[in-house]
Design a protein around this motif. Structure first.
Motif, PDB file in Angstrom:
ATOM      1  N   ILE A   4       0.889  -1.173   0.000  1.00 54.80           N
ATOM      2  CA  ILE A   4       0.000   0.000   0.000  1.00 54.80           C
ATOM      3  C   ILE A   4       0.922   1.217   0.000  1.00 54.80           C
ATOM      4  O   ILE A   4       1.806   1.337   0.862  1.00 54.80           O
ATOM      5  CB  ILE A   4      -0.910   0.020   1.248  1.00 54.80           C
ATOM      6  N   ARG A   5       0.722   2.107  -0.947  1.00 55.16           N
ATOM      7  CA  ARG A   5       1.708   3.181  -1.159  1.00 55.16           C
ATOM      8  C   ARG A   5       1.059   4.567  -1.089  1.00 55.16           C
ATOM      9  O   ARG A   5      -0.129   4.724  -1.387  1.00 55.16           O
ATOM     10  CB  ARG A   5       2.369   3.005  -2.531  1.00 55.16           C
ATOM     11  N   SER A   6       1.883   5.523  -0.773  1.00 59.43           N
ATOM     12  CA  SER A   6       1.378   6.897  -0.666  1.00 59.43           C
ATOM     13  C   SER A   6       1.008   7.444  -2.043  1.00 59.43           C
ATOM     14  O   SER A   6       1.807   7.387  -2.971  1.00 59.43           O
ATOM     15  CB  SER A   6       2.453   7.805  -0.053  1.00 59.43           C
ATOM     16  N   PRO A   7      -0.191   8.005  -2.157  1.00 60.00           N
ATOM     17  CA  PRO A   7      -0.551   8.646  -3.430  1.00 60.00           C
ATOM     18  C   PRO A   7      -0.046  10.088  -3.507  1.00 60.00           C
ATOM     19  O   PRO A   7      -0.232  10.759  -4.510  1.00 60.00           O
ATOM     20  CB  PRO A   7      -2.079   8.604  -3.410  1.00 60.00           C
ATOM     21  N   TYR A   8       0.575  10.561  -2.431  1.00 60.37           N
ATOM     22  CA  TYR A   8       1.005  11.967  -2.369  1.00 60.37           C
ATOM     23  C   TYR A   8       2.524  12.064  -2.220  1.00 60.37           C
ATOM     24  O   TYR A   8       3.160  11.173  -1.668  1.00 60.37           O
ATOM     25  CB  TYR A   8       0.344  12.670  -1.173  1.00 60.37           C
ATOM     26  N   HIS A   9       3.069  13.207  -2.648  1.00 58.56           N
ATOM     27  CA  HIS A   9       4.504  13.415  -2.477  1.00 58.56           C
ATOM     28  C   HIS A   9       4.880  13.480  -1.000  1.00 58.56           C
ATOM     29  O   HIS A   9       5.976  13.106  -0.598  1.00 58.56           O
ATOM     30  CB  HIS A   9       4.940  14.718  -3.164  1.00 58.56           C
ATOM     31  N   ARG A  10       3.974  13.984  -0.228  1.00 60.89           N
ATOM     32  CA  ARG A  10       4.211  14.016   1.223  1.00 60.89           C
ATOM     33  C   ARG A  10       2.856  13.948   1.911  1.00 60.89           C
ATOM     34  O   ARG A  10       1.926  14.681   1.510  1.00 60.89           O
ATOM     35  CB  ARG A  10       4.941  15.304   1.620  1.00 60.89           C
ATOM     36  N   ALA A  11       2.725  13.060   2.877  1.00 64.13           N
ATOM     37  CA  ALA A  11       1.420  12.938   3.540  1.00 64.13           C
ATOM     38  C   ALA A  11       1.572  12.272   4.892  1.00 64.13           C
ATOM     39  O   ALA A  11       2.411  11.392   5.082  1.00 64.13           O
ATOM     40  CB  ALA A  11       0.463  12.120   2.677  1.00 64.13           C
ATOM     41  N   ARG A  12       0.737  12.741   5.827  1.00 68.00           N
ATOM     42  CA  ARG A  12       0.596  12.049   7.099  1.00 68.00           C
ATOM     43  C   ARG A  12      -0.484  10.991   6.908  1.00 68.00           C
ATOM     44  O   ARG A  12      -1.392  11.180   6.075  1.00 68.00           O
ATOM     45  CB  ARG A  12       0.153  13.064   8.162  1.00 68.00           C
ATOM     46  N   ARG A  43       5.822  10.200  -2.985  1.00 71.93           N
ATOM     47  CA  ARG A  43       4.754   9.457  -3.652  1.00 71.93           C
ATOM     48  C   ARG A  43       5.286   8.066  -3.998  1.00 71.93           C
ATOM     49  O   ARG A  43       6.386   7.916  -4.522  1.00 71.93           O
ATOM     50  CB  ARG A  43       4.366  10.207  -4.929  1.00 71.93           C
ATOM     51  N   GLY A  44       4.496   7.053  -3.682  1.00 80.98           N
ATOM     52  CA  GLY A  44       4.919   5.688  -3.972  1.00 80.98           C
ATOM     53  C   GLY A  44       5.594   5.001  -2.800  1.00 80.98           C
ATOM     54  O   GLY A  44       5.902   3.812  -2.889  1.00 80.98           O
ATOM     55  N   GLU A  45       5.818   5.731  -1.713  1.00 71.63           N
ATOM     56  CA  GLU A  45       6.449   5.091  -0.557  1.00 71.63           C
ATOM     57  C   GLU A  45       5.461   4.112   0.091  1.00 71.63           C
ATOM     58  O   GLU A  45       4.281   4.410   0.246  1.00 71.63           O
ATOM     59  CB  GLU A  45       6.889   6.145   0.472  1.00 71.63           C
ATOM     60  N   SER A  51       2.369  19.724   2.424  1.00 75.16           N
ATOM     61  CA  SER A  51       3.085  20.468   1.390  1.00 75.16           C
ATOM     62  C   SER A  51       4.490  19.871   1.181  1.00 75.16           C
ATOM     63  O   SER A  51       5.290  19.818   2.124  1.00 75.16           O
ATOM     64  CB  SER A  51       3.167  21.926   1.851  1.00 75.16           C
ATOM     65  N   PRO A  52       4.792  19.445  -0.021  1.00 72.48           N
ATOM     66  CA  PRO A  52       6.104  18.813  -0.246  1.00 72.48           C
ATOM     67  C   PRO A  52       7.164  19.811  -0.677  1.00 72.48           C
ATOM     68  O   PRO A  52       6.852  20.901  -1.153  1.00 72.48           O
ATOM     69  CB  PRO A  52       5.800  17.865  -1.404  1.00 72.48           C
TER      70      PRO A  52
END
Ligand code: FES
Ligand code: FES
Length: 952
Positions: free
Chosen positions: A226-234, A285-287, A315-316
């Protein structure tokens, strides 16, 4: 390609019958299943590869009633009653009484047309379809026929040559014989220098090669990240236990808290910073934040929205400027200013020398992310065996994987076994872990085998890229063209995690001078963190980016002093006695001048022809010629990087060669064997290869930095020589005696030692065996002699450098901004060409990647995460490549050999960009020079001229 019939509706589970490779099969399940999947997963025909599942790569090409189709785009219901031919069936498929496929397979072997082999099945199938309908095609028809099948390794030229060769034979015409490999094995002791067919070639052309996704233990569970859809996200997890409970077939979800050891890994342990699963905040993103494990159907049926996680987009920091801005948020608390690491090489007094120079030129260049785009997405499986874990996956670095997996599981490295599969292209990215940590954690906890296969999109969003670079430089020379000083500064966007950022930062300052004598020099680099996908190793570790800047600057300096651009380089070329920018005097094996001088007559002819063409036309087409030089240190920068090779003499007289250099297509399986065979004096057919597996092969380090021919090759040479001495000693013979494998008469298992007029036959059948299970074991380790660099970067970073120069001839459409490369001539000093066919393959593949870098390739994180939008060169983009091999032997390398893998890619892009300037007088500062950028630069130059005219 054909293949758009409507599938016939079938009730679920109803049988669909068709013929595959002449055999009738019946499969059940949905008629909408992809044919590629049914072939691979149900029928076991894994020769058909899946590179994208979207019709973009052509790796899955099969024949459907004789027409080539992408099996990933064909629903199984469409093929009912049809005849399907896969690569496994090509050799037995006949057309007009002849096996075109079989002939193509042989031609691919002799031409070295299969490197990693991931594209090879699709290529062979597409070529078979062509030759069955057109037995004697023209080159253009061949290029069209394979235009839908991508290859990232070969640069297509050897594939085209092989197809034309097979076509010629098919038509009963005499074989051209050009660039073919040796079908017959050389005499004992004469393998080095021969165009030997790659030893692992057969399985690449018959479809039996095992890549990461091609083998699965029975009942393996599937793993999905399961990966982050955002460049930076909590992020916050919901009810994970409830999710498992409510989804039949799902067995577990693992997150950071389930990592038994350290939730942290990295290719350079001092900088390790990448978690298996992010904790609380995703940095790119993708992490990955979690992994879902279960039955394949259940895992595949999951929708992303089903997973219980809530995201808070933050905000990335998306570029170097944002990351370096005063007060910018830190991506890693322990890295002030978001700077991962700095690199520095300083020699002389650059400011004073620039002040004194007759001519000074300034320049700025920028490059973007580049995707590796190997045809094989990452894949593998793992299983727990008692208190040990086994991970079988595609990798360039089995022992590094072993260390990291051990740390992640919190167990000793000896309890981890890494079994590398064939690697369908790596180019640096498969040095880093991908599927391995997820597989290891899941198999460890569940005690069941697990499997993971990345989709193309998953591969693109989560794996490393070439570093974007922003470079500023200032160079000066005397009025007679002598280089005096270069001031170079570069920032590299290293993304969210360190990966190979430290290596890029260290290697670039050593190389940014190019292969020239620059007495006053300052090169400063920084690797800067951003919230983008990590940048890592990609063929050249930053040196290709630096070469784009420095080689264009040198052209500008040559122009300013009115010197021929090639002669400027020859004048300044390093030789055996001139010191490099780190103060190293190589003493021997500096072949850059020879590489440049061999281009001289071709350069003059090409320049003349381009000038004549330009004079002959008033249209938009303009031609230009460009040249660029390169050098590249083989192996780690000022760090130990030993390889250990073990060989064993068996009772049947055969030789076991344990060499752990992972062959990612470049040919180390063959080259290392050629070297070892000649050192020992044994014929190639005597060798049994054992490659890569950490349980059976000593550590040969990673396949990167053009080190395997040099380092593992040297270890193989030493081990071969040692075994030779041991055999002579066993026979009581002197060092000058000769060894013949074969015990005389019809006995093939013994060894005969001829010592003057005395002949000793060593009968091995009953010999005692040592701890390794051999009659004699020989092991040798080689570590290239280097020294640490001081605070100014002075010292001996590499024991051996490879050198080269490329000349590009291009045609530009000044209206459209399009660039067509007409020809590349590539001269490389390889020290000793162990296998010229394989070296040419590296050069041609490097040229193709360099062309993509110069003109078309740029990855924008978050956009175009597929092979439809991210364009790599296809067969139609690649010009003829003339390879010229210079052999200025290294006193250190095995039989004088140097590396070629990274070297091949470095000078192509600057040569093309210099040709662009030669053709139309513009410099494109942001690379790649795509048509829009070329057109914009033309218009800007036009406006500038108008302004100047207006000023009078
Ligand atoms: S896998 Fe079918 S075209 Fe790429
Ligand atoms: S040989 Fe074509 S992709 Fe590797």
């Amino acid at each position: 390609m054909a293949g758009t019939r409507e599938p016939r509706a079938k009730a679920g589970g109803q049988s669909i019958a068709f013929r595959v490779n002449g055999r009738v099969v019946a499969v059940s399940g949905s008629p909408w299943q992809r044919l590629s999947r049914v072939l691979r997963e149900e029928l076991g025909l894994t020769g058909t590869k899946v590179g994208c599942d979207a019709g973009d790569c052509g790796a899955c090409t099969v024949l459907l009633d004789g027409d080539p189709v992408c099996a990933c785009l064909v629903a199984t219901g469409q093929v009912e009653g049809c005849e399907v031919t896969t690569v496994e069936g090509l050799a037995v498929r006949t057309s007009s009484g002849t096996s075109v496929g079989g002939r193509l397979q042989q031609a691919f072997l002799t031409h070295g047309a299969a490197q990693c082999g991931a594209c090879t099945p699709g290529m062979l199938v597409a070529a078979t379809a062509l030759l069955e309908r057109n037995p004697v095609p023209h080159e253009k028809e061949v290029m069209d026929a394979i235009g839908g099948v991508l290859c990232r390794c070969t640069g297509y030229r050897k594939i085209i040559g092989a197809i034309l060769d097979a076509a010629v034979k098919d038509a009963g015409v005499k074989e051209s014989g050009s660039a073919g490999g040796a079908a017959v094995s050389p005499e004992a002791g004469a393998a080095v220098g021969k165009r030997l067919v790659r030893l692992d070639g057969k399985q690449k052309v018959d479809g039996s090669e095992i890549f990461g996704a091609d083998e699965t233990p029975a009942n393996a569970l599937a793993v999905r990240a399961i990966r982050s859809p955002y460049h930076r996200a909590r992020f916050h997890f919901g009810d994970l236990a409830g999710f498992v409970r409510d989804h039949p077939g799902i067995e577990a979800v693992f997150t950071a808290k389930d990592v038994p050891g350290k939730n942290c890994y990295g290719v350079i342990s001092k900088f390790a910073d990448q978690p298996v699963f992010a904790e609380g905040e995703a940095r790119h993103r993708g992490e990955a934040i979690a992994a879902v494990i279960g039955e394949t159907a259940a895992v595949e049926a999951l929708e992303a929205v089903d997973f219980p996680v809530s995201w808070e987009e933050l905000s990335p920091l998306e570029d170097i400027d944002a990351a370096l801005a005063t007060g910018a948020r830190l991506i890693h608390e322990n890295r002030p200013g978001n700077i991962l690491v700095r690199g520095r090489v300083v020699q002389g007094d650059v400011d004073k020398a620039l002040d004194a120079a007759d001519v000074v030129v300034d320049a700025e260049y920028e490059t973007g992310f580049i995707e590796h785009a190997y045809i094989e997405p990452e894949a593998g499986f793992a299983r727990r065996v008692g208190d040990r874990i086994e991970v079988q996956a595609c990798t360039q670095s089995p022992y590094m994987d072993r260390s990291d997996i051990a740390a992640i599981l919190g167990i000793a490295p000896e309890r981890v076994r890494i079994i590398p599969t064939a690697v369908g292209g790596g180019f640096g990215s498969k040095l880093d872990l991908s599927v391995q940590p997820f597989l290891a954690v899941a198999a460890w906890h569940l005690g069941k085998p697990v499997r993971m296969v990345y989709s193309r999109t998953e591969s693109i969003v989560s794996t490393t890229k070439r570093h974007p670079a922003r470079m500023r430089l200032r160079g000066g020379c005397s009025k007679d063209g002598k280089l005096l000083a270069l001031d170079f500064a570069a920032d590299f966007n290293t993304g969210a995690y360190s990966s190979w950022g430290p290596t890029v930062s260290a290697r670039v300052p050593v190389h940014a001078s190019g292969p020239y004598y620059v007495p006053h020099y300052r090169a400063l680099t920084r690797a800067v963190h951003t919230n983008l996908v990590p940048a890592g190793a990609f063929r050249g570790f930053g040196v290709p980016q630096a070469a784009i800047a420095q080689e264009q600057l040198y052209d500008d300096l040559a122009d300013r002093v009115g010197m021929d651009r090639l002669e400027f380089r020859i004048l300044n070329a390093l030789d055996d006695r001139t010191p490099t920018v780190t103060g190293q005097v190589l003493g021997a094996g500096v072949g850059i001048r020879a590489c440049l001088e061999v281009l001289r007559p071709k350069w003059k002819a090409a320049r003349r022809e381009a000038a004549e063409f330009n004079l002959s036309t008033t249209g938009a087409l303009r031609r230009g010629v460009g040249v660029a030089g390169m050098w590249y240190g083989c192996g780690n920068t000022s760090l130990p990087n030993p390889s250990t090779v073990r060989i064993g003499l068996k009772r049947d007289g055969r030789i076991a060669l344990h060499q752990g250099a992972v062959d990612i297509g470049q040919g180390s399986n063959t080259i290392v064997t050629q070297i070892c065979a000649d050192a020992l004096g044994a014929p190639i057919e005597r060798f049994d290869l054992l490659s890569g597996d950490t349980a059976i092969t000593p550590d040969c380090g990673k396949t990167s930095a053009s080190r395997q021919t040099l380092v593992t090759g040297k270890a193989a040479q030493m081990a071969g020589e040692k075994l030779r001495r041991a055999i002579l000693k066993l026979a009581g013979a002197c060092d000058c005696a000769s060894i013949h494998f074969g015990g005389g008469d019809s006995d093939d298992s013994g060894i005969t030692v001829q010592d003057g007029d005395k002949s000793h036959v060593l009968a091995l059948e009953d010999s005692p065996l040592d701890e390794h299970g051999y009659v004699i074991t020989s092991e040798a380790t080689f570590d290239p002699p280097t020294s640490p660099l001081d605070e100014n970067g002075q010292g001996v970073p590499y024991a051996v450098f490879g050198f080269g120069a490329h000349m590009a001839e291009i045609e530009v459409d000044a209206e459209l901004g399009t660039v067509r490369v007409l020809k590349v001539t590539a001269a490389h000093d390889v020290g000793r060409a162990i296998n010229p066919t394989l070296i040419e393959g590296q050069i041609e593949g490097g040229v193709a990647q360099g062309l993509g870098m110069a003109l078309m390739e740029e990855f924008f994180p978050g956009k175009g995460e597929n092979l439809h939008d991210y364009l790599i060169p296809s067969a139609g983009d690649i010009p003829p490549v003339e390879s010229i091999l210079i052999e200025d032997p290294s006193p250190i390398g095995p039989f004088g050999a140097k590396g070629i893998g990274e070297q091949a890619v470095i000078p192509t892009a600057p040569a093309i960009l210099n040709a662009l300037h030669d053709a139309i007088g513009i410099r494109v500062r942001r690379i790649p020079a795509t048509p829009d950028r070329v057109r914009a630069a033309i218009l800007a130059a036009h406006k500038e001229r108008e302004k100047e005219n207006a000023r009078g």
